[in-house]
Design a protein around this motif. Structure first.
Motif, short mmCIF file in Angstrom:
data_model
loop_
_atom_site.label_atom_id
_atom_site.label_comp_id
_atom_site.label_asym_id
_atom_site.label_seq_id
_atom_site.Cartn_x
_atom_site.Cartn_y
_atom_site.Cartn_z
N GLY A 35 -21.88 29.68 28.07
CA GLY A 35 -22.83 28.71 28.59
C GLY A 35 -22.98 28.79 30.09
O GLY A 35 -22.08 29.28 30.79
N TRP A 36 -24.08 28.32 30.57
CA TRP A 36 -24.33 28.15 32.01
C TRP A 36 -24.53 26.66 32.28
O TRP A 36 -25.30 25.99 31.57
CB TRP A 36 -25.56 28.92 32.46
N PHE A 37 -23.85 26.20 33.30
CA PHE A 37 -23.94 24.81 33.71
C PHE A 37 -24.26 24.77 35.20
O PHE A 37 -24.09 25.76 35.91
CB PHE A 37 -22.62 24.09 33.44
N ARG A 38 -24.72 23.62 35.66
CA ARG A 38 -24.97 23.48 37.09
C ARG A 38 -24.58 22.09 37.54
O ARG A 38 -24.57 21.13 36.75
CB ARG A 38 -26.43 23.76 37.42
N GLN A 39 -24.26 22.02 38.81
CA GLN A 39 -23.88 20.73 39.40
C GLN A 39 -24.41 20.66 40.82
O GLN A 39 -24.06 21.49 41.67
CB GLN A 39 -22.36 20.55 39.39
N ALA A 40 -25.24 19.66 41.05
CA ALA A 40 -25.77 19.41 42.38
C ALA A 40 -24.90 18.36 43.06
O ALA A 40 -24.23 17.57 42.37
CB ALA A 40 -27.21 18.93 42.29
N PRO A 41 -24.88 18.32 44.37
CA PRO A 41 -24.06 17.33 45.08
C PRO A 41 -24.37 15.91 44.64
O PRO A 41 -25.54 15.51 44.56
CB PRO A 41 -24.44 17.54 46.55
N GLY A 42 -23.33 15.17 44.30
CA GLY A 42 -23.50 13.79 43.89
C GLY A 42 -23.97 13.60 42.47
O GLY A 42 -24.21 12.46 42.04
N LYS A 43 -24.11 14.68 41.73
CA LYS A 43 -24.58 14.58 40.35
C LYS A 43 -23.54 15.14 39.39
O LYS A 43 -22.65 15.89 39.78
CB LYS A 43 -25.90 15.34 40.18
N GLU A 44 -23.67 14.76 38.13
CA GLU A 44 -22.76 15.27 37.12
C GLU A 44 -23.12 16.71 36.74
O GLU A 44 -24.26 17.14 36.91
CB GLU A 44 -22.82 14.38 35.87
N ARG A 45 -22.11 17.41 36.23
CA ARG A 45 -22.37 18.76 35.75
C ARG A 45 -23.23 18.70 34.49
O ARG A 45 -22.94 17.91 33.58
CB ARG A 45 -21.05 19.47 35.46
N GLU A 46 -24.27 19.50 34.44
CA GLU A 46 -25.17 19.48 33.30
C GLU A 46 -25.30 20.87 32.68
O GLU A 46 -25.27 21.89 33.38
CB GLU A 46 -26.56 18.96 33.70
N GLY A 47 -25.45 20.88 31.37
CA GLY A 47 -25.66 22.13 30.67
C GLY A 47 -27.07 22.64 30.88
O GLY A 47 -28.02 21.86 30.81
N VAL A 48 -27.20 23.92 31.14
CA VAL A 48 -28.49 24.54 31.38
C VAL A 48 -28.90 25.40 30.20
O VAL A 48 -30.01 25.27 29.68
CB VAL A 48 -28.44 25.39 32.67
N ALA A 49 -27.99 26.26 29.76
CA ALA A 49 -28.29 27.17 28.65
C ALA A 49 -26.99 27.62 28.03
O ALA A 49 -25.94 27.63 28.68
CB ALA A 49 -29.09 28.37 29.13
N ALA A 50 -27.06 27.98 26.76
CA ALA A 50 -25.90 28.50 26.05
C ALA A 50 -26.38 29.55 25.06
O ALA A 50 -27.53 29.51 24.60
CB ALA A 50 -25.14 27.39 25.35
#
Length: 129
Positions: A35-50
């Motif tokens: 999977g690929w996840f992303r996290q922006a400053p001040g935000k929760e880690r979110e799933g992008v693709a798997a």
């Protein structure tokens, strides 16, 4: 030692493209859900693709609604590598992007970070307007 290493991040203007690469080592990779996840400053880690193995032996991709039609996940088992092609980038895509691996993840959980047990260090993607 299990290791995931991401690369390919960078700075682009809105509308541009990047290809992220994740290479696995020391890991039984071929049947793992990636999977690929992303996290922006001040935000929760979110799933992008798997991308996970389907019951018929094919690889089944899953995408977050926010990236459908723009991002494409793929894998090359011979190279122990998974890719994330990012197209039509916008400023909201700015984040640290992480690669993750897990085993036997149900379809409904493939974009949940808690379902994955191995993580890379991340690669930064910055999109400017």
């Amino acid at each position: 030692q299990v290791q995931l290493v991401e690369s390919g991040g960078g700075s682009v203007q809105a509308g541009g493209s990047l290809r992220l690469v994740c290479t696995a080592s020391g890991y039984t990779y071929n049947r793992a859900c990636m999977g690929w996840f992303r996290q922006a400053p001040g935000k929760e880690r979110e799933g992008v693709a798997a991308i996970c193995l389907y019951s018929d032996g094919t690889w089944f991709p899953s995408y977050a609604d926010s990236v459908k039609g723009r991002f494409t996940i793929s894998r090359d088992n011979a190279k122990n590598t998974v890719y994330l092609q990012l197209n039509s980038l916008n400023v909201d895509d700015t984040a640290m992007y992480y690669c993750a691996a897990g085993a036997a993840i149900p379809v409904g959980r493939r974009l949940e970070h808690s379902a994955y047990n191995t993580w890379g260090q991340g690669t930064q993607v910055t999109v400017s307007s």
